[in-house]
Design an enzyme around this catalytic site. Structure first.
Site, PDB file in Angstrom:
ATOM      1  N   TYR A 142      39.404 -22.452   2.093  1.00 29.99           N
ATOM      2  CA  TYR A 142      38.866 -22.997   0.847  1.00 29.99           C
ATOM      3  C   TYR A 142      39.356 -24.418   0.579  1.00 29.99           C
ATOM      4  O   TYR A 142      38.737 -25.164  -0.162  1.00 29.99           O
ATOM      5  CB  TYR A 142      39.247 -22.117  -0.355  1.00 29.99           C
ATOM      6  CG  TYR A 142      38.528 -20.783  -0.396  1.00 29.99           C
ATOM      7  CD1 TYR A 142      37.526 -20.482   0.511  1.00 29.99           C
ATOM      8  CD2 TYR A 142      38.851 -19.830  -1.348  1.00 29.99           C
ATOM      9  CE1 TYR A 142      36.880 -19.258   0.482  1.00 29.99           C
ATOM     10  CE2 TYR A 142      38.207 -18.604  -1.385  1.00 29.99           C
ATOM     11  CZ  TYR A 142      37.225 -18.324  -0.479  1.00 29.99           C
ATOM     12  OH  TYR A 142      36.586 -17.114  -0.511  1.00 29.99           O
ATOM     13  N   LYS A 192      42.812 -11.450  10.891  1.00 29.68           N
ATOM     14  CA  LYS A 192      41.818 -11.285  11.961  1.00 29.68           C
ATOM     15  C   LYS A 192      42.410 -11.899  13.227  1.00 29.68           C
ATOM     16  O   LYS A 192      41.856 -12.841  13.799  1.00 29.68           O
ATOM     17  CB  LYS A 192      40.517 -11.970  11.507  1.00 29.68           C
ATOM     18  CG  LYS A 192      39.316 -11.740  12.388  1.00 29.68           C
ATOM     19  CD  LYS A 192      38.681 -10.388  12.237  1.00 29.68           C
ATOM     20  CE  LYS A 192      37.510 -10.244  13.178  1.00 29.68           C
ATOM     21  NZ  LYS A 192      37.095  -8.856  13.393  1.00 29.68           N
ATOM     22  N   ASP A 225      38.184  -6.526   8.905  1.00 30.87           N
ATOM     23  CA  ASP A 225      36.976  -5.685   8.909  1.00 30.87           C
ATOM     24  C   ASP A 225      37.350  -4.217   8.755  1.00 30.87           C
ATOM     25  O   ASP A 225      36.703  -3.462   8.019  1.00 30.87           O
ATOM     26  CB  ASP A 225      36.114  -5.924  10.166  1.00 30.87           C
ATOM     27  CG  ASP A 225      36.935  -6.088  11.442  1.00 30.87           C
ATOM     28  OD1 ASP A 225      38.178  -6.149  11.355  1.00 30.87           O
ATOM     29  OD2 ASP A 225      36.337  -6.146  12.527  1.00 30.87           O
ATOM     30  N   ASP A 249      40.004 -12.878  -1.445  1.00 30.73           N
ATOM     31  CA  ASP A 249      38.925 -13.051  -2.421  1.00 30.73           C
ATOM     32  C   ASP A 249      37.972 -11.856  -2.327  1.00 30.73           C
ATOM     33  O   ASP A 249      37.619 -11.209  -3.322  1.00 30.73           O
ATOM     34  CB  ASP A 249      38.193 -14.363  -2.081  1.00 30.73           C
ATOM     35  CG  ASP A 249      37.183 -14.774  -3.129  1.00 30.73           C
ATOM     36  OD1 ASP A 249      37.028 -14.039  -4.128  1.00 30.73           O
ATOM     37  OD2 ASP A 249      36.538 -15.815  -2.950  1.00 30.73           O
ATOM     38  N   ASP A 253      38.025  -8.109  -4.772  1.00 30.61           N
ATOM     39  CA  ASP A 253      36.830  -7.707  -5.525  1.00 30.61           C
ATOM     40  C   ASP A 253      36.404  -6.297  -5.126  1.00 30.61           C
ATOM     41  O   ASP A 253      36.035  -5.485  -5.975  1.00 30.61           O
ATOM     42  CB  ASP A 253      35.667  -8.669  -5.261  1.00 30.61           C
ATOM     43  CG  ASP A 253      35.572  -9.759  -6.310  1.00 30.61           C
ATOM     44  OD1 ASP A 253      36.571  -9.962  -7.039  1.00 30.61           O
ATOM     45  OD2 ASP A 253      34.518 -10.410  -6.404  1.00 30.61           O
TER      46      ASP A 253
END
Ligand code: NAD
Length: 358
Positions: A142, A192, A225, A249, A253
């Site tokens: 980001y 990852k 994942d 992020d 959620d």
């Protein structure tokens, strides 16, 4: 104890829900003999309307002088047409940056009183859901440079840079391990590393921090994942999930929404020093703003996090959480969590009922 709290009510339902948080904090002050001084300041659309800027310098100064910052929500359709650099959301990103808030703590807890709202199958929900996502908030893809949309050989290309240095990883890992020590002593670090170099460094540094100082905490590593899948398959396996900005992020959620009640979930954003910032995870809910329909409980529970994490007042924080649960056990609900046989109340009444139970 005497503390100054900077209030940033913001837009939409922000002022309504923050007012109820203040009601509850005042009840805490009275019951436990503390003094909370509330200093209001402007952010988001409300600040744009008054000053032309989503984050006026006076707001940053008021926050820096405070012991904690208490925010409602920012944004709404009224400001959607404004150029991106001056939109209400820039106020929120700006204050996080100005205060150096690198750690975002989001608990997701399924209260037995609200089990009916959970989006998971009953047998999965019955195993329980009580976890906290510790998300790095000021680095990663980001913020990484270089970033651009440009033309190469006649084709438009867009790119960003995923980057963490070891110090950034180390300080957020410590927050996760310290958090786990207050809970069930389990950290799952999510990345990852089968594909990304950034993640390989992340995994190695988290393991180093663990081995050096936190051997009493159980550490596991999981690909993002798989973590997304495990959150819906069996969230009861998680205590603390430690992860970077972009994965956090998305996962935070996901973790919150499966509890089924957006209006119930608090958060804390913390830096190396005070003040930290406390806010509900939901937005400004323009569709119900000004109608006394908003659920103030996420904001009230954010005040509980403030008492515990910013002021070290655990008994007071427990009292707030217990008062919220007692209000729910007594059958009071706002519209978003309404069930058969319960009593529908508005935002202000919900705040009053919680304060009364303190
Ligand atoms: P939202 O969270 O505001 O609303 C989503 C849905 O949930 C709406 O139907 C809303 O009525 C409901 N809802 C949210 N909070 C509720 C509460 N406390 N009680 C009852 N119902 C509640 O998300 P959105 O609609 O995508 O965004 C609206 C505005 O909020 C946008 O301008 C967005 O940019 C902004 N936003 C701000 C923040 C923040 O300030 N931290 C976060 C997310 C979105």
């Amino acid at each position: 104890m005497k503390k100054t709290i900077c209030l940033l009510p913001g837009d939409g339902i922000g002022p309504e829900i923050v007012a109820q948080g203040v009601t509850v904090l005042e009840a805490v002050a009275k019951k436990f003999g503390h003094e909370f001084d509330f200093v209001p300041a402007l952010i988001g659309g409300a600040a744009i309307d008054a000053t032309g800027e989503p984050l006026p310098a006076a707001t940053v100064e008021a926050c820096r002088k405070a012991d904690a910052v208490y925010l409602g929500a920012v944004g709404g359709p009224k400001w959607d047409g404004i150029e991106p650099a001056r939109r209400p959301e820039k106020g929120l990103l700006g204050i996080r940056k100005a205060l150096g808030l690198f750690a975002n703590l989001r608990p997701a807890l399924l209260l037995p009183e609200l089990a009916g709202a959970c989006l998971l199958r009953a047998d999965i929900a019955a195993r329980g859901l009580d976890l906290i996502v510790v998300r790095e908030l000021t680095g990663d893809i980001y913020f990484g440079e270089p970033r651009a949309i440009e033309e190469r050989d006649g084709l438009r290309v867009g790119y960003n840079t995923m980057i963490y240095d070891e110090n950034e990883i180390r300080r957020i890992a410590k927050v996760a391990f310290e958090t786990a020590r207050q809970r069930r002593r389990k950290v799952c670090s999510v990345e990852k590393s089968n594909v990304l170099e950034t993640s390989r460094l992340w995994k190695a540094v988290v393991q180093e921090v663990h081995d050096a100082d936190y051997a009493d905490v159980e550490l596991s590593h999981m690909y993002v994942d798989n973590a997304a899948m495990q959150l819906v398959r069996d969230p009861s396996q998680f205590d603390v999930i430690l992860t970077g900005n972009i994965f956090g992020d998305i996962l935070s959620d996901e973790a919150s929404v499966i509890t089924g009640s957006l209006g119930m979930l608090p958060s804390a954003s913390m830096g190396a020093q005070a003040p930290a910032l406390f806010e509900p995870i939901h937005g400004s809910a323009p569709d119900i703003a000004g109608q006394d329909k908003a659920n103030p409980l996420a904001t009230i529970l954010s005040a509980g996090m403030m008492l515990r994490l910013a002021f070290g007042l655990s008994a007071e924080a427990d009292a707030v959480e217990n008062a919220v649960r007692q209000t729910l056990r007594d059958g009071f609900r706002t519209g978003d969590i309404m069930e058969d046989g319960c009593t529908l109340v508005g935002c202000a009444e919900m705040g009053r009922l919680v304060a009364e139970r303190l």
